[in-house]
Design an enzyme around this catalytic site. Structure first.
Site, PDB file in Angstrom:
ATOM      1  N   GLU A  26       0.855  -1.085   0.188  1.00  0.00           N
ATOM      2  CA  GLU A  26      -0.110  -0.019  -0.095  1.00  0.00           C
ATOM      3  C   GLU A  26       0.699   1.285   0.155  1.00  0.00           C
ATOM      4  OE1 GLU A  26      -3.786  -0.411   2.210  1.00  0.00           O
ATOM      5  OE2 GLU A  26      -2.189  -1.184   3.518  1.00  0.00           O
ATOM      6  N   TYR A  58     -13.707  27.367  -0.373  1.00  0.00           N
ATOM      7  CA  TYR A  58     -13.587  25.615  -0.612  1.00  0.00           C
ATOM      8  C   TYR A  58     -12.569  25.345  -1.606  1.00  0.00           C
ATOM      9  CZ  TYR A  58     -17.740  26.765  -3.969  1.00  0.00           C
ATOM     10  OH  TYR A  58     -18.520  27.263  -4.674  1.00  0.00           O
ATOM     11  N   GLU A  78      -7.491   6.502  10.301  1.00  0.00           N
ATOM     12  CA  GLU A  78      -7.865   7.237  11.660  1.00  0.00           C
ATOM     13  C   GLU A  78      -6.837   8.510  11.809  1.00  0.00           C
ATOM     14  OE1 GLU A  78      -9.511   3.150  12.472  1.00  0.00           O
ATOM     15  OE2 GLU A  78      -7.907   3.829  11.591  1.00  0.00           O
ATOM     16  N   LYS A 103     -11.976   4.565   1.540  1.00  0.00           N
ATOM     17  CA  LYS A 103     -10.693   3.538   1.069  1.00  0.00           C
ATOM     18  C   LYS A 103     -11.320   2.517   0.182  1.00  0.00           C
ATOM     19  CE  LYS A 103      -6.516   1.552   2.769  1.00  0.00           C
ATOM     20  NZ  LYS A 103      -5.638   0.945   3.850  1.00  0.00           N
TER      21      LYS A 103
END
Length: 127
Positions: A26, A58, A78, A103
């Site tokens: 990954e 934004y 997290e 994900k």
């Protein structure tokens, strides 16, 4: 939500490329992360002035969030979600930020649609 603000600004499905995860492949190969942002802020000043300087830009926020996701790999979504929330809370007008990290290509040995984590963080000085 703050008792003085019920306004929400949402920017959804921001695609980023990152090298986050606990597995070496990954980190090496990277993968797509999709970010949803919902910000609590008072839009009254911007509505009255019609001036971008009185609200959250934004476009700039998305650029800063993409940069935060695409740098410095971490193991856990997290940790990544906390990093993104910190970016959102840099603007003093943002009272709280709800961040969802998707994900979709998580390394799971099953058919699934998505892995998503949602966190909500408040400004420490928000009342």
């Amino acid at each position: 939500m703050s008792p003085r603000t019920s306004d929400e600004l949402a920017v959804l499905a921001v695609e980023c490329w990152g090298h986050h995860g606990v597995f070496e492949f990954e980190r090496r190969e990277g993968q797509t992360f999709v970010i949803d942002l919902v910000l609590g802020l008072d839009t009254t000043p911007a509505a009255a002035s019609d001036d971008l300087h009185d609200t959250v830009d934004y476009g700039s926020l998305v650029a800063d969030v993409k940069a935060a996701v695409e740098r410095d790999p971490v193991d856990l979504i997290e940790t990544l979600a906390g990093r993104v929330a910190d970016v959102c809370l840099r603007d003093h007008r943002v009272e709280w930020a709800r961040v969802t990290i998707h994900k979709p290509d998580a390394p799971i040995e099953a058919t699934f649609a998505d892995v998503a984590l949602t966190i909500t963080r408040r400004r420490e000085d928000a009342t």
